[in-house]
Structures are given as structure tokens and as C-alpha cells.
Write an enzyme that holds these catalytic residues in place. Structure first.
Site, PDB file in Angstrom:
ATOM      1  N   GLU A   9      60.338  18.734  -3.654  1.00 32.57           N
ATOM      2  CA  GLU A   9      59.232  18.393  -4.631  1.00 32.57           C
ATOM      3  C   GLU A   9      59.583  17.911  -5.987  1.00 32.57           C
ATOM      4  OE1 GLU A   9      56.635  19.879  -7.906  1.00 32.57           O
ATOM      5  OE2 GLU A   9      58.622  20.346  -7.741  1.00 32.57           O
ATOM      6  N   CYS A  98      61.337  27.118  -0.616  1.00 32.65           N
ATOM      7  CA  CYS A  98      61.720  26.697  -1.824  1.00 32.65           C
ATOM      8  C   CYS A  98      62.294  27.925  -2.640  1.00 32.65           C
ATOM      9  CB  CYS A  98      60.278  26.286  -2.306  1.00 32.65           C
ATOM     10  SG  CYS A  98      60.259  25.819  -4.201  1.00 32.65           S
ATOM     11  N   GLY A 200      71.004  20.440   4.824  1.00 31.38           N
ATOM     12  CA  GLY A 200      71.685  21.054   3.851  1.00 31.38           C
ATOM     13  C   GLY A 200      73.215  20.265   3.735  1.00 31.38           C
ATOM     14  N   ARG A 224      68.923  15.441  -0.317  1.00 30.35           N
ATOM     15  CA  ARG A 224      69.745  14.838  -1.134  1.00 30.35           C
ATOM     16  C   ARG A 224      70.618  13.673  -0.723  1.00 30.35           C
ATOM     17  NH1 ARG A 224      72.427  19.326  -4.352  1.00 30.35           N
ATOM     18  NH2 ARG A 224      72.601  20.131  -2.120  1.00 30.35           N
TER      19      ARG A 224
END
EC number: 1.3.1.-
Length: 319
Positions: A9, A98, A200, A224
Site C-alpha cells: 500500500e 497489514c 518476507g 521490498r
């Protein structure tokens, strides 16, 4: 093996989804979460966050897009899921991962991991409401403050009808602090009969190999790590196939940055477009020293014309 692009997000919007999926190696991607509270959302809201719905629910590269919903009301989530299917989503994904405080305070995201029975009720209602041929998937963390209920939550999701479960290997309280606890993913996979994706702290091919060894997961979701290394999915796919892993250079990346900026300038407001580019550049600095040079050059720049000049006029060699 499937490799998915994570729904982050405020970061992975349709522009970054387009740029990253055209790099290769990604099998499917997910929208930023669509917050569902007490009403049926207007079609325009879905199209705003998922413009790919108007193009067969696929990115320009042809990578399938899943609409992700976040909320706690089973009936309302089900109604909005049904609408998303009518608009073209071929998979519905539900967010139970989240960690944002504002989201959790309004009973959304990872806070629902405290209520496995509600997870089950949500999946059951959504599964019963959307067309039978539309898969329903879910993303979760290991728990809220401890991983003790990870298996219970995963079972609740699977028995409610989730056909796949992505597990971010941290609790809500862990946030994004390293390390990710991949060993718990192995336990979750043993507890359910549906595919479990590991998520992760996969920043490199070496991380992927260690994650696979520890978690036993064949499928992964990259977040990421992929944003900061845009060809990571392609590298991992090559490694999985036993092919040579060729890393993207700064010269390869520059046209992607220019394309990102051109789309951002066209789609976003002049006030917000520079910030979105800086956000991505800041993450690219992890692997590309040249990105740090470009970021520093435009750190305080807010004028779109000047940003355009910086992006298009220099190679920004690392020093």
C-alpha cells in the site's frame, strides 16, 4: 514455482506494477488493498486502484492482477468481492497481514489474526458469494504479537475456502524488523492442504535459496526485495531453471526509471509525482549506488519540469 509481486500500500501502484512486471519473472500481482467498511464501493474506486481491470485484469506485460480487499465485515466484503469479479478480477485476495496501526484500529489487516473464527467466517462468506470458478486467496502474518496461532489462522482460512495462502513470516508486532521467521512457514504448510507462499526478507537469489530450504515453500511472494532489485524475480526464475543468473545493470535500469517518471507525470498530480519517484529511488539505493546520486540530486526538487530534466539528461554515474 510461482513468483508473485506483493501488494504494498502506498508503494506498488499500477505504475510500478507495470514497470516491474515488464521486467519479467513475475507470475501474478496484487492491488494495494481496497478498504471495505460498511457499503458497496463505487466502480470508479476499483478502477482508480486497479485500472488494469479495464484491460482484462492484466498489466501491460500480460501478468494477471488480483484485487485485494481489506475489512472485517463478511457480508460487505463478499458483496464488494462480487462486484470486483463483475469488473473483471479473476481472483479475489483478502488482506489479513497489514500491520498499520490506523488499519488495525478499525479492525482491518493483521489485528484479525486475533480472531480465527472471524477469518473463517469472512472466507466462507466471500467463497459462497463469488462465482465458483473465481479463486479466493489470502495473505496473513504469523500472528498479532506471537506466532502461536499461525497454524490455527491458516487452517481457518483454508477451511473457509482459501485456495492459496501467502504468509509474511513476521507477526504484526515484528513490523518489518529482520529477521523473517521462515521456519514457521514450514509448520503452516504442514497444517493446511493448500499451497503456501513464503514472503518476507527475500532480497537476493541467496535469500531465496535459504528461504526455500528453511520454509520448504516452493512458491514465493516478493515485496521490498523486488522493488529495490527490479529483476529479482527474473533472477530467481533463472536460478530455479538452472540457467545463468544475469543481473540488471544501472544502464538497464535507467529506461525503466524514465518510463516510471513519464507515467507518474501523466497520471499523478504535479504535487505528488516527484514524491513517488523519490520513494522508488530511495529503495533502489540499496542495490544501485547510482540511484543514490540521482536521489540526492532531486531530494528537494518539487518542480516536475526540473525532475524530468534530471531523469532524462544524465547517466548519474556512482562516485
Amino acid at each position: 514455482m510461482q513468483i508473485a509481486l506483493a501488494p504494498m500500500e502506498g508503494l506498488v501502484d499500477n505504475i510500478l506494477r507495470d514497470v516491474l512486471t515488464r521486467t519479467g519473472g513475475i507470475d501474478w500481482c496484487v492491488t494495494e488493498f481496497i478498504r471495505v467498511t460498511e457499503r458497496l464501493l463505487p466502480e470508479a474506486y476499483f478502477h482508480k486502484l486497479a485500472p488494469e481491470l479495464q484491460h482484462g485484469a492484466k498489466t501491460r506485460a500480460g501478468v494477471p492482477l488480483r484485487v485485494q480487499l481489506l475489512g472485517s465485515d463478511p457480508a460487505c466484503l463478499a458483496d464488494n468481492a462480487a462486484l470486483a469479479c463483475q469488473l473483471g478480477s479473476e481472483v479475489i485476495d483478502l488482506n489479513f497481514g497489514c500491520p498499520a496501526k490506523t488499519v488495525n484500529k478499525s479492525r482491518g489487516g493483521a489485528v484479525l489474526l486475533k480472531e480465527p473464527e472471524l477469518l473463517h467466517a469472512i472466507l466462507l462468506q466471500v467463497r459462497r458469494t463469488v462465482p465458483a470458478h473465481i479463486p479466493v486467496t489470502a495473505k496473513m502474518r504469523l500472528g498479532f504479537d506471537t506466532p502461536d496461532s499461525a497454524n490455527e489462522c491458516a487452517i481457518a482460512l483454508a477451511e473457509g475456502g482459501a485456495s492459496q495462502i501467502v504468509v509474511h513470516a513476521r507477526t504484526k508486532m515484528d513490523g518489518y524488523k529482520p529477521p523473517a521467521h521462515w521456519e514457521y512457514i514450514a509448520q503452516v504448510q504442514e497444517a493446511v492442504k493448500v499451497p503456501v507462499f513464503a514472503n518476507g526478507d527475500i532480497w537476493s537469489v541467496e535469500d531465496w535459496r535459504r528461504c526455500r530450504e528453511i520454509s520448504g515453500a516452493q512458491d514465493i511472494m516478493l515485496g521490498r526485495g523486488l522493488v529495490s532489485r527490479p529483476d529479482l524475480a527474473r533472477q530467481i526464475a533463472a536460478a530455479q531453471a538452472g540457467e545463468e543468473v544475469v543481473e540488471m545493470t544501472w544502464a538497464d535500469l535507467q529506461p525503466m526509471i524514465r518510463d516510471f517518471w513519464a507515467q507518474a507525470e501523466a497520471q499523478l498530480t504535479p504535487r505528488s509525482a516527484p514524491g513517488r519517484l523519490k520513494q522508488w529511488l530511495a529503495m533502489l539505493t540499496r542495490n544501485y549506488p547510482e540511484a543514490a546520486v540521482l536521489f540526492n540530486a532531486m531530494r528537494r526538487e518539487t518542480d516536475c519540469e526540473k525532475v524530468r530534466h534530471l531523469v532524462n539528461s544524465s547517466d548519474f554515474q556512482a562516485v
